[in-house]
Design a protein around this motif. Structure first.
Motif, short mmCIF file in Angstrom:
data_model
loop_
_atom_site.label_atom_id
_atom_site.label_comp_id
_atom_site.label_asym_id
_atom_site.label_seq_id
_atom_site.Cartn_x
_atom_site.Cartn_y
_atom_site.Cartn_z
N CYS A 96 0.84 -1.20 0.00
CA CYS A 96 0.00 0.00 0.00
C CYS A 96 0.87 1.25 0.00
O CYS A 96 1.85 1.33 0.72
N ALA A 97 0.51 2.20 -0.80
CA ALA A 97 1.19 3.51 -0.86
C ALA A 97 2.67 3.39 -1.16
O ALA A 97 3.47 4.21 -0.72
N ASP A 98 3.05 2.38 -1.94
CA ASP A 98 4.46 2.22 -2.26
C ASP A 98 5.02 3.40 -3.05
O ASP A 98 6.16 3.81 -2.84
N GLN A 99 4.19 3.99 -3.92
CA GLN A 99 4.67 5.13 -4.71
C GLN A 99 4.92 6.36 -3.83
O GLN A 99 5.90 7.09 -4.04
N GLU A 100 4.07 6.58 -2.86
CA GLU A 100 4.26 7.68 -1.93
C GLU A 100 5.54 7.46 -1.11
O GLU A 100 6.33 8.39 -0.88
N ALA A 128 3.69 7.26 3.42
CA ALA A 128 2.69 6.24 3.12
C ALA A 128 1.51 6.32 4.10
O ALA A 128 0.35 6.23 3.70
N PHE A 131 -1.02 9.07 3.37
CA PHE A 131 -1.89 8.95 2.20
C PHE A 131 -2.65 7.64 2.10
O PHE A 131 -3.41 7.45 1.16
N ASP A 132 -2.46 6.72 3.04
CA ASP A 132 -3.15 5.43 2.97
C ASP A 132 -3.62 5.04 4.36
O ASP A 132 -2.81 4.90 5.28
#
Length: 154
Positions: A96-100, A128, A131-132
Motif C-alpha cells: 500500500c502507498a508504495d509510490q508515496e 505512506a 496517504f493510505d
C-alpha cells in the motif's frame, strides 16, 4: 542469517517466508544470479506448496505478493511472476502507498544523501501513512548496520 526479507500480500505469505523459507547457501556466484537461479525457485516451490499463489486472468499461477530481499548490501525485489529486479536506488517499497513511500525516500536521498537506511525508510513510512489509511504506526524495523539496509513492517 544474512537475509533481510519483507513482503506485502497475505499474512500467510509473510508467515511462510519467515518460518519456512530456507534459502540455499550462497556460493561464489554473483548475487543477482543466485537470486534468479536459487533463491526465487526455492521461494516459488514454497509458495506453490503453501497456497501462496493465485491464478491470473490469463490462467498463469503467480505469487500473491511482492517480496523485498536485502543481502550483502544489495536490495532485490521479487514480483508476483517471480521476476527479480535490483532497484537502481538503495531503496524500494512494496504494498500500500508504495509510490508515496518511494517519493519520500527519493527526496530524503537527494536532500540528505548521508541518511541512514532506517531514516529513509522512516520518511517513506510517514508519507505512506499520510496517504493510505491501511498504514499506521507503530512501525517495526529490521536493519543491518553493516550493510546500511533496513526494512519496515507497517
Amino acid at each position: 542469517d544474512e537475509f533481510i526479507i519483507g513482503s506485502c500480500g497475505t499474512v500467510n505469505i509473510g508467515q511462510t517466508i519467515e518460518m519456512l523459507l530456507k534459502p540455499l547457501p550462497i556460493s561464489g556466484e554473483d548475487l543477482y544470479i543466485y537470486m534468479v537461479t536459487k533463491f526465487t525457485p526455492a521461494l516459488r516451490e514454497l509458495m506453490k506448496n503453501r497456497g501462496g499463489e493465485i491464478k491470473t486472468q490469463n490462467g498463469n499461477e503467480e505469487m500473491d505478493a511482492r517480496v523485498l530481499v536485502g543481502i550483502r548490501g544489495r536490495l532485490f525485489m521479487i514480483d508476483g511472476g517471480y521476476g527479480v529486479i535490483e532497484p537502481a536506488h538503495k531503496f524500494a517499497a512494496v504494498g500500500c502507498a508504495d509510490q508515496e513511500a518511494l517519493a519520500a525516500m527519493f527526496t530524503v536521498s537527494q536532500l540528505h544523501p548521508e541518511s541512514s537506511a532506517e531514516r529513509m525508510v522512516t520518511y517513506g513510512l510517514l508519507a505512506a501513512a499520510e496517504f493510505d489509511l491501511a498504514i499506521r504506526p507503530p512501525f517495526s524495523f529490521i536493519s543491518s548496520k553493516e550493510t546500511n539496509l533496513a526494512l519496515a513492517v507497517a
